[in-house]
Design an enzyme around this catalytic site. Sequence first.
Site, PDB file in Angstrom:
ATOM      1  CG  HIS A   1      -1.838   1.216   1.248  1.00 34.66           C
ATOM      2  ND1 HIS A   1      -3.074   1.219   0.628  1.00 34.66           N
ATOM      3  CD2 HIS A   1      -1.678   2.444   1.795  1.00 34.66           C
ATOM      4  CE1 HIS A   1      -3.637   2.396   0.803  1.00 34.66           C
ATOM      5  NE2 HIS A   1      -2.822   3.164   1.505  1.00 34.66           N
ATOM      6  CB  CYS A   2       1.830   3.565  -2.603  1.00 33.46           C
ATOM      7  SG  CYS A   2       2.748   5.102  -2.883  1.00 33.46           S
ATOM      8  CG  PHE A   3       0.659   5.275   3.555  1.00 27.17           C
ATOM      9  CD1 PHE A   3      -0.594   5.289   4.158  1.00 27.17           C
ATOM     10  CD2 PHE A   3       1.507   4.230   3.843  1.00 27.17           C
ATOM     11  CE1 PHE A   3      -0.979   4.300   5.033  1.00 27.17           C
ATOM     12  CE2 PHE A   3       1.134   3.226   4.718  1.00 27.17           C
ATOM     13  CZ  PHE A   3      -0.120   3.261   5.317  1.00 27.17           C
TER      14      PHE A   3
END
EC number: 2.3.1.225
Length: 263
Positions: free
Chosen positions: A110-112
């Site tokens: 998951h890329c914030f």
Amino acid sequence: MLALRLLNVVAPAYFLCISLVTFVLQLFLFLPSMREDPAATPLLSPALLHGALFLFLSANALGNYVLVVQNSPDDLGAYQGSSARRAQCPTPSTHFCRVCARVTLRHDHHCFFTGNCIGRRNMRNFVLFCLYTSLACLYSMVAGVAYISAVLSVSFAHPLAFLTLLPTSISQFFSGAVLGSEMFVILMLYLWFAVGLACAGFCCHQLLLILRGQTRYQVRKGVAVRAQPWRKNLQEVFGKRWLLGLLVPMFNVGSESSKLKDK
């Protein structure tokens, strides 16, 4: 969980603010200083060439950023997070993301900074986003170094000149020898350097995993992957039109993932 959801909102805003500040500095500070060369011809002026290069890098970085956000990984259902529903994941490459509240296929991480999961459908755009972001940051750093060296008459011939620039500039700023705008550019130099190196390292790491046919989630969980040639692994992510994707932000047209989606 509340902290993760807050980070999922703050990180994209932070990235967009850095992009806006970089664009303003390039347009109103760096490029005007390059137009002061009287010997340059209008068509081959440094300002025109540098501006075209910066726009190319920025357009690809922001374009792939938007595609990463829009082209979400395959949603296998809006699961609520219960252990019973998480057990319905059909393959070991799927993963339930608590931030997105869904199960995605071939989950990587998951890329914030994009506020989205990176998986099968947007992996290529994410790699290109990291590539062009690193190039845009490092190019902005070079342009900023040229500007600072001209304004403050600082020489960067010595290898340690860049490392000693910040502490020297801070002392000169409080003594009044360095203006606030010049100090802001110096701080941005180190920010561009850090972000550029981080994105370049992340891009190389992702390319290595793609060549192996793995994802970060599979490596972290110790999931075995099916061995196949590295060319096949690259084609599954980048597709046959990989060269066009390097020049123009576009969806994964012609890739194996888009074929599976069409079916």
